[in-house]
Each structure stands twice: as C-alpha cells, then as structure tokens.
Write an enzyme that holds these catalytic residues in place. Structure first.
Site, PDB file in Angstrom:
ATOM      1  N   ASP A  37       0.856  -1.182   0.000  1.00  0.00           N
ATOM      2  CA  ASP A  37       0.000   0.000   0.000  1.00  0.00           C
ATOM      3  C   ASP A  37       0.896   1.237   0.000  1.00  0.00           C
ATOM      4  O   ASP A  37       1.282   1.748   1.060  1.00  0.00           O
ATOM      5  CB  ASP A  37      -0.912  -0.029   1.227  1.00  0.00           C
ATOM      6  CG  ASP A  37      -1.936   1.099   1.226  1.00  0.00           C
ATOM      7  OD1 ASP A  37      -1.901   1.947   0.314  1.00  0.00           O
ATOM      8  OD2 ASP A  37      -2.772   1.144   2.154  1.00  0.00           O
ATOM      9  N   HIS A  38       1.230   1.718  -1.198  1.00  0.00           N
ATOM     10  CA  HIS A  38       2.212   2.802  -1.348  1.00  0.00           C
ATOM     11  C   HIS A  38       1.640   3.966  -2.139  1.00  0.00           C
ATOM     12  O   HIS A  38       0.718   3.800  -2.942  1.00  0.00           O
ATOM     13  CB  HIS A  38       3.449   2.279  -2.079  1.00  0.00           C
ATOM     14  CG  HIS A  38       4.435   1.587  -1.191  1.00  0.00           C
ATOM     15  ND1 HIS A  38       5.787   1.811  -1.272  1.00  0.00           N
ATOM     16  CD2 HIS A  38       4.257   0.683  -0.198  1.00  0.00           C
ATOM     17  CE1 HIS A  38       6.414   1.071  -0.379  1.00  0.00           C
ATOM     18  NE2 HIS A  38       5.506   0.367   0.288  1.00  0.00           N
ATOM     19  N   GLY A 106       4.423   2.689   9.226  1.00  0.00           N
ATOM     20  CA  GLY A 106       4.558   3.509   8.040  1.00  0.00           C
ATOM     21  C   GLY A 106       5.982   3.773   7.584  1.00  0.00           C
ATOM     22  O   GLY A 106       6.957   3.462   8.269  1.00  0.00           O
ATOM     23  N   GLU A 107       6.074   4.352   6.394  1.00  0.00           N
ATOM     24  CA  GLU A 107       7.333   4.764   5.785  1.00  0.00           C
ATOM     25  C   GLU A 107       7.191   6.204   5.314  1.00  0.00           C
ATOM     26  O   GLU A 107       6.164   6.574   4.737  1.00  0.00           O
ATOM     27  CB  GLU A 107       7.672   3.878   4.580  1.00  0.00           C
ATOM     28  CG  GLU A 107       7.846   2.413   4.884  1.00  0.00           C
ATOM     29  CD  GLU A 107       7.856   1.592   3.603  1.00  0.00           C
ATOM     30  OE1 GLU A 107       8.902   1.567   2.934  1.00  0.00           O
ATOM     31  OE2 GLU A 107       6.821   1.000   3.276  1.00  0.00           O
ATOM     32  N   ASN A 110       5.806   7.139   1.753  1.00  0.00           N
ATOM     33  CA  ASN A 110       4.383   7.213   1.418  1.00  0.00           C
ATOM     34  C   ASN A 110       3.631   8.265   2.224  1.00  0.00           C
ATOM     35  O   ASN A 110       2.720   8.916   1.720  1.00  0.00           O
ATOM     36  CB  ASN A 110       3.732   5.852   1.658  1.00  0.00           C
ATOM     37  CG  ASN A 110       4.486   4.751   0.959  1.00  0.00           C
ATOM     38  OD1 ASN A 110       4.641   4.776  -0.250  1.00  0.00           O
ATOM     39  ND2 ASN A 110       4.976   3.782   1.726  1.00  0.00           N
ATOM     40  N   GLY A 174      11.353  -4.647  15.852  1.00  0.00           N
ATOM     41  CA  GLY A 174      12.157  -4.563  17.061  1.00  0.00           C
ATOM     42  C   GLY A 174      11.316  -4.841  18.291  1.00  0.00           C
ATOM     43  O   GLY A 174      10.114  -5.124  18.192  1.00  0.00           O
ATOM     44  N   THR A 191       9.518  -8.945   7.779  1.00  0.00           N
ATOM     45  CA  THR A 191      10.134  -9.139   6.460  1.00  0.00           C
ATOM     46  C   THR A 191      11.501  -9.799   6.534  1.00  0.00           C
ATOM     47  O   THR A 191      12.151  -9.967   5.511  1.00  0.00           O
ATOM     48  CB  THR A 191      10.278  -7.785   5.733  1.00  0.00           C
ATOM     49  OG1 THR A 191      11.043  -6.882   6.549  1.00  0.00           O
ATOM     50  CG2 THR A 191       8.905  -7.173   5.461  1.00  0.00           C
ATOM     51  N   LYS A 194      13.891 -13.524  11.389  1.00  0.00           N
ATOM     52  CA  LYS A 194      14.536 -13.397  12.691  1.00  0.00           C
ATOM     53  C   LYS A 194      13.681 -14.077  13.763  1.00  0.00           C
ATOM     54  O   LYS A 194      12.594 -13.593  14.107  1.00  0.00           O
ATOM     55  CB  LYS A 194      14.746 -11.927  13.044  1.00  0.00           C
ATOM     56  CG  LYS A 194      15.753 -11.216  12.150  1.00  0.00           C
ATOM     57  CD  LYS A 194      15.952  -9.777  12.601  1.00  0.00           C
ATOM     58  CE  LYS A 194      17.025  -9.072  11.791  1.00  0.00           C
ATOM     59  NZ  LYS A 194      17.217  -7.665  12.228  1.00  0.00           N
TER      60      LYS A 194
END
Length: 321
Positions: A37-38, A106-107, A110, A174, A191, A194
C-alpha cells in the site's frame, strides 16, 4: 508446513495488471495473497503506485478462494484510523470473509505526502497503538467518540459490518513493535527471518497466532537477466528497515543504494530458475517459526511466467519443505 503466498506489488504494476496477477496466483494454487500500500515506488524503474484499496476491491470480485491482506497499511498519516476501519470492514464483506488487515507504523516514502511531518519511531508506534484501538472499537459496531494523544474521532460508526471482523496483523522490526503486536495483533508480520522477533511477539501474548513473512525472488530462465532485473528494481531492499522507513522518495533510495552491486543483490535474492535455490531461501523462514510466507516476484512484466513455473515446479517443491 509453511503456507506460501503471492504478493501484489503495487510499485511494479498497474491496477488492472495486479488484479490479473492475483487471479493467476489463485489458479496456480498459492495459499494466500498480500498487497503493498504505497503512494510512491521505491525506485523510479519500478514505475507504479496505484491505490491499493481499489485494487483489493476488484481482486475480491475477480477471485473466489484466495485470502487477501494488506502488507501493510499505515493507519496514522495518509489514512485516519476511522477511515481504515471502514475500508477494512467493507473489504471483509466484499471478499466473503477472506480479508486480513495488515497494519504498520509507516514509511516516510508514502506518508510524507499529507505534509504532517515524520516523527520519531517511538511516536509512530504510539500513534499505531492508538489507531488499532480505534479500529477495533469501530469493528464492534458501536458509536465511537475518541479524543486521544494523536487522533480525534467524533461520533463515528460503521454501518456495514461483516459477520466477523477482519483479523488485524501488525508489522514488527524490534522489541517495542513486537510488544505492541503481541498485545494488540491477531497475527504478526515481519520481512526478515529473525526468530527473536517471533519470540518477543510470543512473550507479549502472540503465542499460537499466525506469523507472516515476505521474501523477494526473481524467476527467469536467464539467470543473468534475473540478476540484472533484481538489481535494477530491488537493490533498495538491502538498505534495511531503519534506513528505508526514513527516506522520503525514490531519489533517496537510488542514492542510498548506489554502492550495491548486482552480485550483492544476487546473494540476498534467489534469481533464475533453480528450484532448490528458491527452496533454500524459504527455509530460514520455516526454521524461524513463520507459518506463512508471501513471495514477491520482481518485475511487473514477468508475473505470468513466474506463476506458470510456480504452479508446475516451485509450489510442489515448497510443499515438501
């Protein structure tokens, strides 16, 4: 056995093509699907960024079996959480109960478009936690008014509710996000393979809940062509989440990735048509404890060959993992 999913990567294909691709994924036998979703692609060479929620509505009508999920939506900047709740409830109805709502903090790539600034990571997680609470309250069908640290909701209500609300997945990277996901999520999203992320999720209430990963791959009968395409369109991914979440546009990603070589990408992304190499790339996720893994075939114009190969060779091999 890890369920294998298919990714509708909105950064590399247009809306009609994405719907066609997920129809093909359902036919090929993928267990589930996810969609990014970008509002921007990571790199200009990817070249697309359609509205994911319109694509999802079309996909829900064009398919009949394959589950659908956002991977992931940020409910705090571009979208108000009350709007996300309405969209998700509608998607659950349209899909006949096949939708899951994947959420993340979020990023900048975007979210910067609405001009609300880009706060520190701990603030973004506070906003996400408050947003999840609002969404869950709206899923009950009650009238919701809320005046919190980050959001206001005034007498909101969802008038069209599914029989069961969509499960909520929360993306983690994290300890703090793992705690949030364990307490508030129905599943966890990551993603990277780990194990420690899943262990932290379990400690905070996630034990027994689904855990969904994602892996980029680049199928092509010409391995050199696959490596070149992966480098052209996906070299940004080697930068890591702490860097990638902060960059504001494709130019920044291009600059950050300018020292990454094709051979560096080939080490991180299985390229070509060697089934064993793809199985080996999936194995760390299975060993870490992921229950589901969505594959990203790199290259918007190379989805149909990948889907044919996946149906004939890759999926049968992965069923034996």
């Amino acid at each position: 056995m890890v369920q294998i999913g298919y990714t509708m990567m909105t950064e590399q294909a247009g809306p009609r093509e994405l719907v066609s691709h997920v129809v093909g994924a359902e036919k090929a036998g993928f267990d589930f699907s996810v969609i990014s979703d970008h509002s921007f692609p990571w790199l200009e060479s990817q070249g697309h960024a359609p509205y994911a929620w319109s694509v999802l509505g079309a996909a829900a009508q064009a398919t009949s079996r394959i589950p659908l999920m956002t991977y992931v939506t940020c409910p705090t900047f571009r979208y108000h959480p009350a709007v996300v709740a309405q969209k998700a409830a509608t998607m659950q109805i349209l899909s006949g109960g096949r939708f899951r709502l994947g959420l993340g903090s979020g990023e900048n790539l975007n979210e910067h478009i609405v001009g609300a600034g880009w706060p520190a990571a701990h603030v973004r997680l506070e906003m996400l936690e408050e947003a999840v609470d609002i969404i869950r309250r709206l899923f009950t069908g009650e009238n919701v008014s809320h005046h919190g640290a980050h959001f206001d909701v005034e007498n909101a209500r969802l008038w069209d509710l599914p029989d069961e609300p969509p499960p909520i997945g929360i993306a983690v990277s994290g300890p703090r996000s793992c705690e949030l996901a364990g307490r508030h999520g129905d599943l966890v999203i990551a993603t990277e393979p780990k194990r420690e992320l899943l262990q932290q999720f379990d400690v905070h209430g996630g034990a027994g809940k689904p855990r969904v990963g994602q892996l980029p791959v680049c199928y092509d009968t010409d391995r050199d062509a696959a490596v070149a395409r992966a480098h052209d369109q996906f070299r940004w991914a080697l930068g890591g989440w702490k860097v990638n979440s902060e960059l504001p546009g494709p130019a920044g990603f291009a600059q950050a990735a300018e020292q990454i070589r094709p051979e560096d990408v080939a080490e991180a992304v299985p390229c070509g048509d060697d089934v064993d190499a793809f199985v080996d790339a999936v194995r760390p996720y299975a060993e870490a404890g992921f229950t589901e893994l969505a594959l990203v075939q790199i290259g918007g114009d190379r989805q149909e060959p990948f889907l044919e190969w996946a149906e004939a060779e890759l999926l049968p091999a992965l069923r034996n993992l």
